[in-house]
Design an enzyme around this catalytic site. Structure first.
Site, PDB file in Angstrom:
ATOM      1  N   CYS A 158       0.824  -1.214   0.000  1.00 21.77           N
ATOM      2  CA  CYS A 158       0.000   0.000   0.000  1.00 21.77           C
ATOM      3  C   CYS A 158       0.855   1.259   0.000  1.00 21.77           C
ATOM      4  CB  CYS A 158      -0.938  -0.007   1.194  1.00 21.77           C
ATOM      5  SG  CYS A 158      -1.915  -1.515   1.288  1.00 21.77           S
ATOM      6  N   HIS A 162      -9.371   3.947  -0.788  1.00 17.28           N
ATOM      7  CA  HIS A 162      -7.990   3.449  -0.702  1.00 17.28           C
ATOM      8  C   HIS A 162      -7.693   2.462  -1.835  1.00 17.28           C
ATOM      9  CE1 HIS A 162      -4.189   2.231   0.844  1.00 17.28           C
ATOM     10  NE2 HIS A 162      -4.574   1.241   1.616  1.00 17.28           N
TER      11      HIS A 162
END
Lengths: 386, 386
Positions: free
Chosen positions: B85, B335
């Site tokens: 991420c 996200h």
């Protein structure tokens, strides 16, 4: 930009490593390269990891961070880079850029691949991800298939023959015999090549680099720290990276890779050198035909003359021009795809240090050329005595 | 090292984009960022592409080269970077390093992810590749599972409660309402949070950032070229990258991510600033608990005080200290994991330009904090008025 230097290099043996993981191999090469550099671990600020197939095989991300932990380098900047079979060349370039920018004192660049476990069909399928999946991949074009098309186009345009392809294979396999890290240590005859399984017409089995396991690593640093190198540091005279067509629909020709041409032109300009200044090149012979294309794209011969020059032995050790792939190249040394670009640098550094297999009498300037996909990426690195 | 500047930024809307591919989204953000930068395409020398899940979902390598072709940037250096991420933060740092080293005039950094198509179970499985597969992954630990452990450890050590977690969610969701690019545009109540599906005790559905599609892009350049920026360039005061533990067996504590701590310390030192100088931070709230950990790791509050400070509203717009995630953060904005680090920079640049959603009255210095995996990588970028 600060000058940068290669202070340490290493490769594992290339071949089959059923008892080791991808990470084991990468750590092994990294440890050896750090030892060769003579640097303290505290002087290393970043780890770059080049790899193409590991994610698809093992399903493990953030491998560079795992490597840093295993190598006692916790906390350093860790970056995984992917550029198909050119991944390791890209890892090296970013190790160089970090030091050149002053963001790192020293960087450890590692490339690795563990390809032998999943079997040929699975690997062939994963390798197609280096091309454009929506077009060429969807049409069922494999990587040997693409380079078979290149070989046919080259034959039609320049008159190269099966014998010219075989000459590349025989030369590189002959060189690999003396390289203790090479996968193949036996010469091959024209008959063996001609009777090999047809993979993608006109390419036969021995025209194709093998599915291999292995890792290579390089430590890059500045001059102040390069002096610690145990076997002598080498200066990075140029390290250029380019991109090119990914799928066949993007290509103007099948007989030249523009990414290589541009990377070489930039590298020559950056180093203030030309093709005649290069004593030795380790270039990306993933297939025999690729070597014919590359020696021309890199400026060593005209395209129509490259196959004749190689067949006449003008690129072998002892010839007055550039010596090509004295390590055995990908065809003889093996091609763990994510490791290749750094293995090439290891071999060139060996030539400049005077410790290589098939050592040239006098090697002052060497080049490494790493190709990704069907020319989607290329790196060209020129190294010279420090 | 040369000073570097952000000349252009963009994001697509974050949310569900069933009619677009990963590459479509990346190209869309790239085009907008180039337009915002005011630069000619010929001035851009490199494309960095941050992505984590695309390879596993689409099986396509060398995407940065495909992006360069689609964006009219054929031939430039193209690099795919992966740090779970934290991939986009790493892409940005290498765009900065290339310009800082003098290897590029301008670089285009793009992060993208298309996560909604495969479904929650498949995405959850792919996300575990950000942890250590041989240990945590093999044991069946998911990412929400890991952060649930963090939340329990934090509660045991510092006394944080479910209400403290809910305060983070309510604040970030409230901010997202004003952000036209955010995935969620409605506020949520304490009752809605408390009645959400239990994901990984004590984390409930709204404590978790959503599975999202989206892309963000940033153009980095030198001062001579930053002046072309259509909406004003912003100076990169620091851009640091670190690594940390990958699996739980490497961790000394569950309530702090050492990669963040070190990256922040280095960034403050590099910029000659401290936490009190930061007006606004976009930080990595992949889960509500992560925001509690991050604001302490970044130095804004002591660990035992962070949850109380947030619950008291000390990180909201209008408070005298640092304003946290005025864009809505990952919990509100969405996200798309490989895009997040660059979306954060887009939001911080908006604050410094005076054009952001939930614009601060006076924002002079901003920070972006991007975390990869369970702290396997972190980047901290500090931006200031040019």
């Amino acid at each position: 930009m600060r000058h940068t230097y290669v202070a340490g290099t290493a490769t594992t043996t290339f071949g089959r490593h059923p008892d080791k993981t991808l990470i084991d191999l990468a750590v092994e090469a990294g440890e050896m390269a750090i030892a060769d550099s003579g640097l303290e671990r505290s002087e290393i600020d970043a780890v770059y990891f080049g790899n193409f197939l590991g994610r698809g095989i093992d399903g493990q991300g953030v491998i560079a961070s795992l490597l840093a932990l295993r190598l006692g380098l916790a906390g350093v900047a860790t970056t995984n880079v992917e550029g198909a079979c050119g991944s390791a060349g890209i890892a090296l370039r970013h190790g160089v850029l970090s030091v050149a920018a002053g963001a790192a004192t020293a960087t450890l660049c590692i490339g690795a691949e563990h390809m032998t476990r999943p079997g040929t069909q699975a690997i062939t399928k994963l390798l197609t991800e280096a091309g454009e999946m929506a077009t060429d991949g969807a049409a069922g074009l494999t990587f040997p298939g693409f380079f078979g098309l290149v070989a046919n186009a080259h034959a039609a345009r320049y008159g190269s023959t099966r014998d010219d392809l075989a000459a590349v294979v025989m030369q590189n396999r002959a060189c690999a015999v003396a390289n203790p890290n090479a996968m193949f240590r036996e010469t091959v005859s024209a008959d063996q090549i001609a009777s090999g399984k047809l993979i993608a017409d006109p390419l036969r089995l021995l025209d194709c680099s093998p599915i291999s396991d292995g890792a290579a690593a390089v430590v890059v640093t500045d001059w102040a720290h390069a002096t610690s190198s145990r076997n002598g540091a080498v200066r990075v005279l140029a390290c250029e990276q380019t991109s090119g067509p990914v799928g066949i629909r993007h290509m103007e020709t099948l007989t030249s890779f523009p990414a290589t041409v541009t990377a070489a032109q930039r590298a020559y300009k950056s180093a203030g050198l030309g093709p005649r200044d290069i004593d030795v090149v380790e270039l990306h012979d993933c297939f025999s035909i690729t070597e014919l294309v590359n020696v021309a794209d890199l400026g060593f011969f005209a395209h129509g003359e490259a196959h004749t020059a190689i067949a006449e032995g003008l690129t072998t050790n002892g010839s007055p021009g550039v010596v090509v792939n004295p390590s055995g190249g990908l065809l003889g040394r093996g091609h763990p795809v994510g490791a290749t670009g750094l293995a090439q640098v290891h071999e060139v550094v060996g030539q400049l240090r005077g410790t290589a297999a098939n050592q040239l009498p006098a090697a002052h300037v060497g080049m490494a050329h790493n190709l990704g996909g069907a020319g989607a990426t290329a790196t060209v690195t020129i190294l010279g005595a420090a």
